[in-house]
Design an enzyme around this catalytic site. Structure first.
Site: not given
Ligand code: BGC
Length: 553
Positions: A188, A223
Site C-alpha cells: 500500500k 487489521d
Molecule cells: C496488507 C494486509 C492488510 C490489508 C488491509 C494489505 O496490503 O498486506 O496485511 O490486512 O492490506 O489493510
C-alpha cells in the site's frame, strides 16, 4: 494502449467496438469465478503447508474468539493504509465498547524513509495521545472467563504496570507469537527502509524506550484479525474478518491441525482453532488466473511493488482509481480520433494516482441514487448507537436480482437515455469538471457516461473477485461447496468487514454477494451475514492486549 491505437476512424460503430472490447476484458463469467476460487483453495493449502508462499497463511497465535463478555481498558495503535490512529478502548463486557481515538497523518517521507523515523513518529503519537487523554490506562477487569479472552484477575496485574498496548499493523508479518513477528514486506505505498525482516513489536518497543514512555507493546494483530475479533465481540461469533479498503485481506478461524507448517510445535499440539491471516492480497502473483488487462499491467509496472500483491491491485481502493485512469487516458489518446474529452486531459488526470477511487464512488453514487435498494451491511447493536438502526444484512435475493446491469457500454449512447438518466449524467459531468479539473467545454454528456461506465467496470470486477475470496473461505472451512448443493446447519455465517470500498462504494457489497451466490449457491449465500466490524482495528488490538496480559506477556 492496444485496443484503441490500432483503429482507423472513430465512427459511432468503431467507438462502440472499442468500448465493447474493453468491456469484454473486464467481464467475469461464472466459470471464471469458479476457476479463480479453485486456485484460491489450492493456494490456501500451499500456504498452510509451508512457509514462504506468496499467500502467506500466517498463524496468528490467537486461539479463540471473544464472546462479548470481556472487560478492560487498553491502548491500541493502528498503522493501516491511510491513517495512523491511537485509541483508548474500554470493553464494557456486554458486547459494547467505548472508544476514544485520535488520528495522525503519516507523510510520504515517513512511509519511505528510515524505519526508526517512522516508529519514533508512532511513539510520539502515542505520547501525544496519552498527554491529551490522561485516562488512557488499563482499568481493572472484572470477570473471569473460560476462554483465551478471559479478563486477567487483579492478582495477575502488576501493581504499577506499564500501559499495555495492542498494535494493529496492517502489513504482512510472519508471526511467531502473539507479541512477536517479522515484517515480510511492505504494501500500500509504504517502503520504509530497514524494517523488512525485523520484529515489528521490537521496533515499536525500542521507539517507546528511546522516548522513555511507560508503555509496553504486548500484542500484535493484523487489521483483518481485528475485524474478526471485533465482530465476534459485538455479535457473539465470527468466521471471517476482511478488509476491502485501501488494501484487501482476510483472516479466518482454522483448525490448528490444518496449519501443517506448525509441525509438532506446542501451538499445534494444543489442537483447537487458530485465526489465520491469509494475506490474500498476494493471491496469484503469477497472474495465471487473474483477468489481467493492459490497464492492470500498467498499474503494476508503475507501482512500487511490481509483480507483488496482484489480487490487491485488482480489488482495493488504492488501485481502482488508477486502473480507471488508465482506461480514460487510453480513450483520450485513441488514434486517429480521440474518444473522450476532445482528446484533452488535465494535470490531475495526467498524474500518477491522480484519479482517486473516491471520485469513482461519487460518479457511481450520482448514477445509482434513487434507483433500486441495495443490500446493506449488518450493523450490530453495540455499534448502532450513533446512527439509525440498519436493516438486517441478510440479503433479499429479490433485491439483488433487481439490480440492473448498468455496466454495458450500451449506456454510453446518451440519445437513447431517459430524461432522468440525462439529469444524472449532468451531475456526473459536474463532478468530472470539478474533481478532475477538465475544461467544461471538453466534457460532454457522453463523456460523463463513459466515465461512469469505466468506473462501474472496474468496481464490479473488484467486487466479483472479492466474492471469490469469501467463497474460498466458506469452502475451506466446510461451510459451503463450490458450485452449491450443500447447506450448513448453522443459522448464520458471520463475516466482519471494514474498509472504504465495502462501506461506501455503491453496490460493492451487493455485487460481492452476487458473485458469492454464483459460487456457493443461494441457500448458503443467504446465511452469510456480512456486517461492519466497526473500529475493528482498535477493538481487535484491545482484545489481543487482553489475551496477552492474561498470558503474562
Ligand atoms: C496488507 C494486509 C492488510 C490489508 C488491509 C494489505 O496490503 O498486506 O496485511 O490486512 O492490506 O489493510
Amino acid at each position: 494502449m492496444a485496443p484503441t491505437s490500432a483503429l482507423f476512424g472513430a465512427s459511432p460503430d468503431v467507438a462502440r467496438r472499442v468500448l465493447d472490447d474493453i468491456e469484454a476484458q473486464f467481464r467475469l463469467s461464472k466459470d471464471d469465478l469458479v476457476t479463480i476460487t479453485t486456485q484460491f483453495l489450492e493456494d490456501f493449502a500451499l500456504g498452510l503447508g509451508e512457509y514462504n508462499h506468496p499467500m502467506a497463511m500466517i498463524p496468528t497465535f490467537v486461539t479463540g474468539v471473544p464472546n462479548g463478555s470481556e472487560t478492560g481498558t487498553f491502548l491500541a495503535l493502528d498503522l493501516g493504509g491511510t491513517n495512523l490512529r491511537v485509541c483508548e478502548v474500554e470493553l464494557l463486557g456486554n458486547h459494547e465498547f467505548v472508544l476514544r481515538q485520535q488520528k495522525y497523518k503519516v507523510s510520504e517521507a515517513l512511509k519511505t524513509g528510515e524505519a526508526t523515523a517512522l516508529f519514533d513518529y508512532l511513539a510520539d503519537s502515542v505520547d501525544a495521545f496519552l498527554t491529551e487523554f490522561a485516562s488512557a490506562v488499563p482499568s481493572s477487569p472484572t470477570t473471569e472467563q473460560p476462554n483465551p479472552f478471559a479478563s486477567p484477575s487483579l492478582a495477575e496485574l502488576d501493581p504499577e504496570p506499564a500501559v499495555p498496548l495492542g498494535l494493529t499493523f496492517s502489513f504482512p508479518v510472519e508471526q511467531t507469537a502473539l507479541n512477536r513477528g517479522k515484517i515480510l514486506t511492505w504494501t500500500k505505498g509504504f517502503a520504509a527502509k530497514n524494517a523488512v525482516g525485523h520484529d515489528v513489536v521490537q521496533l515499536l518497543q525500542d521507539a517507546f524506550n528511546r522516548k522513555h514512555l511507560h508503555v509496553r507493546c504486548v500484542a500484535l494483530v493484523n487489521d483483518t484479525v481485528g475485524a474478526l475479533l471485533s465482530r465476534a465481540y459485538t455479535s457473539g461469533g465470527c468466521l471471517l474478518g476482511s478488509i476491502f479498503g485501501t488494501g484487501t485481506n482476510g483472516a479466518y478461524v482454522e483448525h490448528v491441525e490444518n496449519i501443517r507448517k506448525l509441525g509438532d510445535s506446542p501451538a499445534r499440539q494444543n489442537g483447537g482453532y487458530m485465526i489465520v491471516n491469509t494475506e490474500w492480497g498476494a493471491f496469484n502473483n503469477t497472474r495465471t488466473v487473474l483477468p489481467t488487462t493492459p490497464f492492470d499491467n500498467k498499474v503494476d509496472r508503475e507501482s512500487i511493488n511490481p509483480r507483488l500483491q496482484a489480487y490487491e491491485k485488482f480489488i482495493s481502493g488504492m488501485y481502482l482509481g488508477e486502473i480507471t485512469r488508465n482506461i480514460l487516458l487510453s480513450l483520450i489518446d485513441a488514434a486517429p480520433k480521440p474518444l473522450l474529452f476532445n482528446g484533452r486531459s488535465s494535470s490531475q488526470l495526467n498524474a500518477h494516482y491522480g484519479l482517486d477511487t473516491a471520485i469513482m464512488s461519487e460518479v457511481e453514487e450520482a448514477w445509482e441514487t434513487g434507483r433500486v435498494p441495495t443490500v446493506p451491511l449488518t450493523i450490530d447493536s453495540a455499534v448502532r448507537k450513533e446512527g439509525k438502526p440498519a436493516a438486517n444484512g441478510l440479503p433479499s435475493a429479490d433485491v439483488a436480482s433487481k439490480i440492473p446491469d448498468w455496466q454495458s457500454a450500451h449506456f454510453t449512447d446518451v440519445d437513447s437515455l431517459s430524461q432522468d438518466d440525462l439529469a444524472r449524467l449532468e451531475r456526473i459531468r459536474g463532478i468530472i469538471i470539478q474533481r478532475l479539473g477538465l475544461d467544461a467545454a471538453d466534457v460532454s454528456l457522453r463523456d460523463a457516461a463513459i466515465v461512469r461506465w469505466a468506473s462501474s467496470l472496474v468496481a464490479n470486477r473488484a467486487a466479483r473477485l472479492s466474492g471469490c475470496a469469501v467463497a474460498a473461505v466458506l469452502v475451506q472451512t466446510g461451510r459451503a461447496k463450490l458450485g452449491g448443493g450443500f447447506v450448513t446447519d448453522e443459522e448464520k455465517i458471520i463475516v466482519g468487514v471494514d474498509g472504504s470500498l465495502i462501506q461506501h462504494y455503491p453496490n460493492f457489497n451487493t455485487r460481492l454477494r452476487e458473485s458469492l451466490r454464483e459460487l456457493v449457491g443461494e441457500e448458503v449465500e443467504k446465511k452469510v451475514d456480512i456486517g461492519l466490524a466497526k473500529d475493528g482495528s482498535g477493538v481487535g488490538a484491545a482484545l489481543c492486549a487482553l489475551q496477552a496480559t492474561k498470558q503474562g506477556l
